[in-house]
Design an enzyme around this catalytic site. Structure first.
Site, PDB file in Angstrom:
ATOM      1  N   GLU A  92       3.516 -33.250  22.602  1.00  0.00           N
ATOM      2  CA  GLU A  92       4.044 -32.391  22.694  1.00  0.00           C
ATOM      3  C   GLU A  92       2.851 -30.689  22.759  1.00  0.00           C
ATOM      4  O   GLU A  92       3.693 -29.715  22.608  1.00  0.00           O
ATOM      5  CB  GLU A  92       4.089 -31.965  20.855  1.00  0.00           C
ATOM      6  CG  GLU A  92       5.050 -30.392  20.960  1.00  0.00           C
ATOM      7  CD  GLU A  92       4.271 -29.531  20.617  1.00  0.00           C
ATOM      8  OE1 GLU A  92       4.608 -27.873  20.764  1.00  0.00           O
ATOM      9  OE2 GLU A  92       3.466 -29.515  19.989  1.00  0.00           O
ATOM     10  N   CYS A 135       8.237 -34.427  18.453  1.00  0.00           N
ATOM     11  CA  CYS A 135       7.286 -35.175  17.946  1.00  0.00           C
ATOM     12  C   CYS A 135       8.505 -36.351  18.434  1.00  0.00           C
ATOM     13  O   CYS A 135       8.072 -37.560  18.079  1.00  0.00           O
ATOM     14  CB  CYS A 135       8.127 -35.230  16.071  1.00  0.00           C
ATOM     15  SG  CYS A 135       7.378 -33.213  16.301  1.00  0.00           S
ATOM     16  N   SER A 161      15.124 -26.629  10.427  1.00  0.00           N
ATOM     17  CA  SER A 161      14.568 -28.029  10.466  1.00  0.00           C
ATOM     18  C   SER A 161      15.120 -28.941  10.337  1.00  0.00           C
ATOM     19  O   SER A 161      15.330 -30.092  11.182  1.00  0.00           O
ATOM     20  CB  SER A 161      13.605 -27.825  11.411  1.00  0.00           C
ATOM     21  OG  SER A 161      12.429 -27.462  10.360  1.00  0.00           O
ATOM     22  N   HIS A 203       9.617 -40.466  10.156  1.00  0.00           N
ATOM     23  CA  HIS A 203       8.974 -39.258  11.042  1.00  0.00           C
ATOM     24  C   HIS A 203       8.361 -38.219  10.128  1.00  0.00           C
ATOM     25  O   HIS A 203       9.474 -37.962   9.495  1.00  0.00           O
ATOM     26  CB  HIS A 203      10.143 -38.489  12.194  1.00  0.00           C
ATOM     27  CG  HIS A 203       8.489 -37.382  12.562  1.00  0.00           C
ATOM     28  ND1 HIS A 203       7.644 -37.135  12.820  1.00  0.00           N
ATOM     29  CD2 HIS A 203       9.310 -35.950  12.272  1.00  0.00           C
ATOM     30  CE1 HIS A 203       7.473 -35.949  13.132  1.00  0.00           C
ATOM     31  NE2 HIS A 203       7.855 -34.836  12.890  1.00  0.00           N
ATOM     32  N   LYS A 256      13.591 -36.920   1.257  1.00  0.00           N
ATOM     33  CA  LYS A 256      15.187 -36.032   1.691  1.00  0.00           C
ATOM     34  C   LYS A 256      15.558 -37.139   2.559  1.00  0.00           C
ATOM     35  O   LYS A 256      16.613 -37.513   2.350  1.00  0.00           O
ATOM     36  CB  LYS A 256      14.413 -34.288   2.096  1.00  0.00           C
ATOM     37  CG  LYS A 256      13.966 -33.440   1.418  1.00  0.00           C
ATOM     38  CD  LYS A 256      14.630 -32.365   1.996  1.00  0.00           C
ATOM     39  CE  LYS A 256      12.912 -31.274   1.261  1.00  0.00           C
ATOM     40  NZ  LYS A 256      13.932 -30.367   0.335  1.00  0.00           N
ATOM     41  N   SER A 278      12.662 -31.998  17.159  1.00  0.00           N
ATOM     42  CA  SER A 278      12.718 -31.190  17.535  1.00  0.00           C
ATOM     43  C   SER A 278      14.132 -30.994  18.804  1.00  0.00           C
ATOM     44  O   SER A 278      13.268 -31.479  19.151  1.00  0.00           O
ATOM     45  CB  SER A 278      12.476 -30.087  16.919  1.00  0.00           C
ATOM     46  OG  SER A 278      12.224 -30.698  15.455  1.00  0.00           O
TER      47      SER A 278
HETATM   48  N1  CAA Z   1       5.077 -26.507  -7.896  1.00  0.00           N
HETATM   49  C1  CAA Z   1       6.185 -27.325  -7.398  1.00  0.00           C
HETATM   50  N2  CAA Z   1       6.886 -27.482  -5.982  1.00  0.00           N
HETATM   51  C2  CAA Z   1       7.506 -26.764  -5.779  1.00  0.00           C
HETATM   52  C3  CAA Z   1       6.600 -24.840  -5.935  1.00  0.00           C
HETATM   53  C4  CAA Z   1       5.660 -25.666  -7.347  1.00  0.00           C
HETATM   54  N3  CAA Z   1       5.085 -24.268  -7.913  1.00  0.00           N
HETATM   55  N4  CAA Z   1       6.750 -24.280  -5.703  1.00  0.00           N
HETATM   56  C5  CAA Z   1       7.550 -24.608  -4.674  1.00  0.00           C
HETATM   57  N5  CAA Z   1       8.021 -25.766  -4.640  1.00  0.00           N
HETATM   58  C6  CAA Z   1       8.569 -26.765  -3.739  1.00  0.00           C
HETATM   59  C7  CAA Z   1      10.028 -26.305  -3.369  1.00  0.00           C
HETATM   60  O1  CAA Z   1      11.243 -26.640  -4.381  1.00  0.00           O
HETATM   61  C8  CAA Z   1      10.262 -26.796  -2.302  1.00  0.00           C
HETATM   62  O2  CAA Z   1      11.064 -27.940  -2.326  1.00  0.00           O
HETATM   63  P1  CAA Z   1      12.382 -28.985  -2.386  1.00  0.00           P
HETATM   64  O3  CAA Z   1      12.572 -28.484  -0.744  1.00  0.00           O
HETATM   65  O4  CAA Z   1      12.379 -30.735  -1.965  1.00  0.00           O
HETATM   66  O5  CAA Z   1      13.350 -27.845  -3.009  1.00  0.00           O
HETATM   67  C9  CAA Z   1       9.071 -27.187  -2.111  1.00  0.00           C
HETATM   68  O6  CAA Z   1       7.816 -27.677  -2.462  1.00  0.00           O
HETATM   69  C10 CAA Z   1       9.003 -26.618   0.123  1.00  0.00           C
HETATM   70  O7  CAA Z   1       9.056 -24.690  -0.788  1.00  0.00           O
HETATM   71  P2  CAA Z   1       9.602 -24.208   0.192  1.00  0.00           P
HETATM   72  O8  CAA Z   1      10.845 -24.814   0.340  1.00  0.00           O
HETATM   73  O9  CAA Z   1      10.198 -22.933  -0.606  1.00  0.00           O
HETATM   74  O10 CAA Z   1       8.736 -23.732   1.131  1.00  0.00           O
HETATM   75  P3  CAA Z   1       8.618 -22.348   2.196  1.00  0.00           P
HETATM   76  O11 CAA Z   1       9.945 -21.792   2.785  1.00  0.00           O
HETATM   77  O12 CAA Z   1       7.588 -22.422   2.102  1.00  0.00           O
HETATM   78  O13 CAA Z   1       8.499 -23.970   3.867  1.00  0.00           O
HETATM   79  C11 CAA Z   1       8.803 -25.648   5.003  1.00  0.00           C
HETATM   80  C12 CAA Z   1       8.768 -25.132   4.148  1.00  0.00           C
HETATM   81  C13 CAA Z   1      10.524 -24.415   5.916  1.00  0.00           C
HETATM   82  C14 CAA Z   1       9.136 -26.745   5.207  1.00  0.00           C
HETATM   83  C15 CAA Z   1       7.858 -25.331   6.220  1.00  0.00           C
HETATM   84  O14 CAA Z   1       6.722 -25.354   5.211  1.00  0.00           O
HETATM   85  C16 CAA Z   1       8.215 -24.792   7.622  1.00  0.00           C
HETATM   86  O15 CAA Z   1       8.671 -24.960   8.349  1.00  0.00           O
HETATM   87  N6  CAA Z   1       7.328 -26.136   8.203  1.00  0.00           N
HETATM   88  C17 CAA Z   1       7.154 -26.135   9.611  1.00  0.00           C
HETATM   89  C18 CAA Z   1       8.341 -27.004  10.084  1.00  0.00           C
HETATM   90  C19 CAA Z   1       8.546 -28.663   9.861  1.00  0.00           C
HETATM   91  O16 CAA Z   1       8.049 -29.220   9.047  1.00  0.00           O
HETATM   92  N7  CAA Z   1      10.089 -28.851   9.121  1.00  0.00           N
HETATM   93  C20 CAA Z   1      10.689 -29.842   9.127  1.00  0.00           C
HETATM   94  C21 CAA Z   1      11.842 -31.022   9.658  1.00  0.00           C
HETATM   95  S1  CAA Z   1      11.355 -31.106  11.721  1.00  0.00           S
HETATM   96  C22 CAA Z   1      10.105 -31.895  11.907  1.00  0.00           C
HETATM   97  O17 CAA Z   1      10.570 -33.229  11.572  1.00  0.00           O
HETATM   98  C23 CAA Z   1      10.056 -31.853  13.508  1.00  0.00           C
HETATM   99  C24 CAA Z   1       8.285 -31.121  13.110  1.00  0.00           C
HETATM  100  O18 CAA Z   1       7.351 -32.550  13.353  1.00  0.00           O
HETATM  101  C25 CAA Z   1       8.139 -30.068  12.761  1.00  0.00           C
END
Ligand code: CAA
Length: 414
Positions: A81, A113, A205, A244, A253, A334
């Site tokens: 990518e 990916c 995503s 992945h 998940k 994606s």
């Molecule tokens: N202690 C333990 N766990 C905690 C915590 C704490 N103090 N605070 C929060 N958490 C947990 C939350 O409960 C959550 O867990 P669950 O999903 O099981 O509920 C986890 O930590 C993450 O917290 P948030 O959801 O609040 O995190 P965020 O909104 O800041 O970001 C994300 C998470 C959206 C994945 C972000 O990292 C992101 O945008 N990443 C890039 C996109 C991505 O990787 N997408 C994956 C699918 S797409 C794909 O696979 C293609 C690719 O490679 C890009």
């Protein structure tokens, strides 16, 4: 005709940033990154390194380990990518650096990916189409995952390359021919031309990934032979499941979703054990999925290479213990395209199980957040390899819009 992966080799950049340090610098509880996302550290590339040098290093290590003459490679595919030019493919730079012969089909593949899987499937079909003729392909998945500093995606960066020899004597993994696929035009993750960092609709995503998993897995399940009985789950026929993995929690998940889909599709089982699906999914995750996540938890997201980093590290860790066992693999890109497929680990796997994962991870240099931010700002300017550099090739620089690569002096690459 049998086709599959004969051997794998992994390369990961020399620098590693502990996620607990990043969390502290961003004012976030470290557990959010280490437990909530499941990431311990992410690999960071220095300015002399890009997808070309990473792919070439993984490819060189693979050809050496397998004792293969580069001239016998008839197809060289690089999936990424993080391409370096809008027209000139990463694969042709790699072709030269590896000394692959002229009678070779060479190109780059892109679909976020998913492209590594597109390359693997294309190569396996090409090997099968050769009938009895000896055909061997080199497929390399390489990426540098970059998001904006301070953004939610930042802790899900990483970098690395996985090279795979694909042929008719798959000592690592023989691929089953039938697969389950799924495609849909969604805007979950993208990188407009000219941007270095990806844009992402993070929560969406995750939804798109799970939707695609449902589509690809359901398609695969329907084609499974021998047919599944009314009480039988497909997962019961698979010793390990690899996903992945943009961050390890995503694999958890995904597995939770797969187990429920699999059980619901077996009505007799669902009626009996449906209420216990949560506990069963956790237990099954620990046994069938967690063993494949050790390396990605320390490297981060490697986009196209991520699934194959899981495979390489699983085979390296468990080797002969998985001989003759069937694995399930899920690839998601994606945008989106996804594929669920299976393969059987060869009885001879022990001879090819060392993909260099343990070695490369053990030799990394830990950096702090200030150094990480300096490297992120520097980008891919090229230059001298830093102390501790483990790659075999470097980007010297860019002159007149042309990228110039070369081999690292032997003393540095050792
Ligand atoms: N202690 C333990 N766990 C905690 C915590 C704490 N103090 N605070 C929060 N958490 C947990 C939350 O409960 C959550 O867990 P669950 O999903 O099981 O509920 C986890 O930590 C993450 O917290 P948030 O959801 O609040 O995190 P965020 O909104 O800041 O970001 C994300 C998470 C959206 C994945 C972000 O990292 C992101 O945008 N990443 C890039 C996109 C991505 O990787 N997408 C994956 C699918 S797409 C794909 O696979 C293609 C690719 O490679 C890009």
């Amino acid at each position: 005709m049998t086709a599959g992966i004969e051997r794998l080799a992994v390369y990961v950049p020399s620098f590693s940033l502990p996620l607990a340090e990043l969390a502290r610098a961003r004012g976030v509880p470290p557990e959010k990154m280490t437990q909530g996302l499941g990431v311990e550290a992410m690999a960071i590339a220095p300015p002399c390194e890009d997808v070309v040098t990473m792919a070439a290093t993984a490819g060189a290590r693979l050809l050496r380990a397998a004792g293969i003459d580069p001239d016998t490679i008839g197809m060289l595919l690089v999936a990424t990518e993080t391409g370096v030019d809008n027209a000139k493919p990463v694969a042709i730079f790699v072709h030269e650096l590896l000394g692959v012969g002229r009678r070779c089909r060479v190109y780059e593949l892109k679909h976020a990916c998913y492209a590594g899987t597109a390359g693997l499937m294309t190569a396996a079909d090409w090997v099968r189409a050769g009938g009895g003729r000896p055909r061997r392909a080199l497929v390399i998945a390489a990426d540098i995952a970059r998001y904006a500093l301070g953004s939610p995606g930042e802790p899900t960066q990483g970098a690395g390359a996985v090279a795979m020899l694909v042929g008719a004597e798959p000592k690592a993994l023989a691929l089953d021919e039938e697969t389950g696929t799924y495609a849909d035009n969604v805007y979950d993750f993208w990188r407009p031309i000219g941007r270095r960092e990806a844009l992402v609709d993070g929560k969406y995503s995750v939804e798109c990934y799970l939707e695609a998993l449902a589509g690809a897995f359901t398609a695969y399940r329907a084609g499974e032979r021998p047919l599944l009985g009314p009480d039988e789950a497909l997962a019961d026929r698979l010793t390990r499941l690899l996903y992945h993995t943009p961050f390890p929690k995503m694999a958890m998940k995904a597995h939770r979703r797969l187990v429920e889909l699999d059980w619901r599709a077996a009505p007799a089982r669902w009626a009996r054990v449906g209420p216990g699906v949560e506990d069963a999914a956790v237990a099954s995750y620990r046994e069938a999925v967690a063993p494949g996540l050790a390396a990605v938890a320390r490297v981060g997201n490697t986009y196209t290479a991520s699934l194959y980093l899981c495979l390489a590290s699983l085979l390296e860790a468990e080797g002969a213990g998985l001989a003759g066992r069937r694995l399930g693999l899920f690839s998601y890109g994606s945008g989106c395209c996804a594929e669920f497929f299976t393969g059987t680990v060869s009885p001879d796997v022990a001879a090819v199980a060392d993909a260099g994962v343990g070695d490369v991870l053990a030799r990394r240099t830990v950096i702090d957040v200030a150094e990480y931010e300096r490297l992120a700002g520097a980008g891919e300017a090229g230059g001298e390899p830093p102390p501790g550099f483990m790659g075999e090739f470097v980007l010297h620089g860019i002159r007149n819009d042309r990228r110039e690569y070369g081999r690292v002096r032997a003393a540095l690459a050792a």
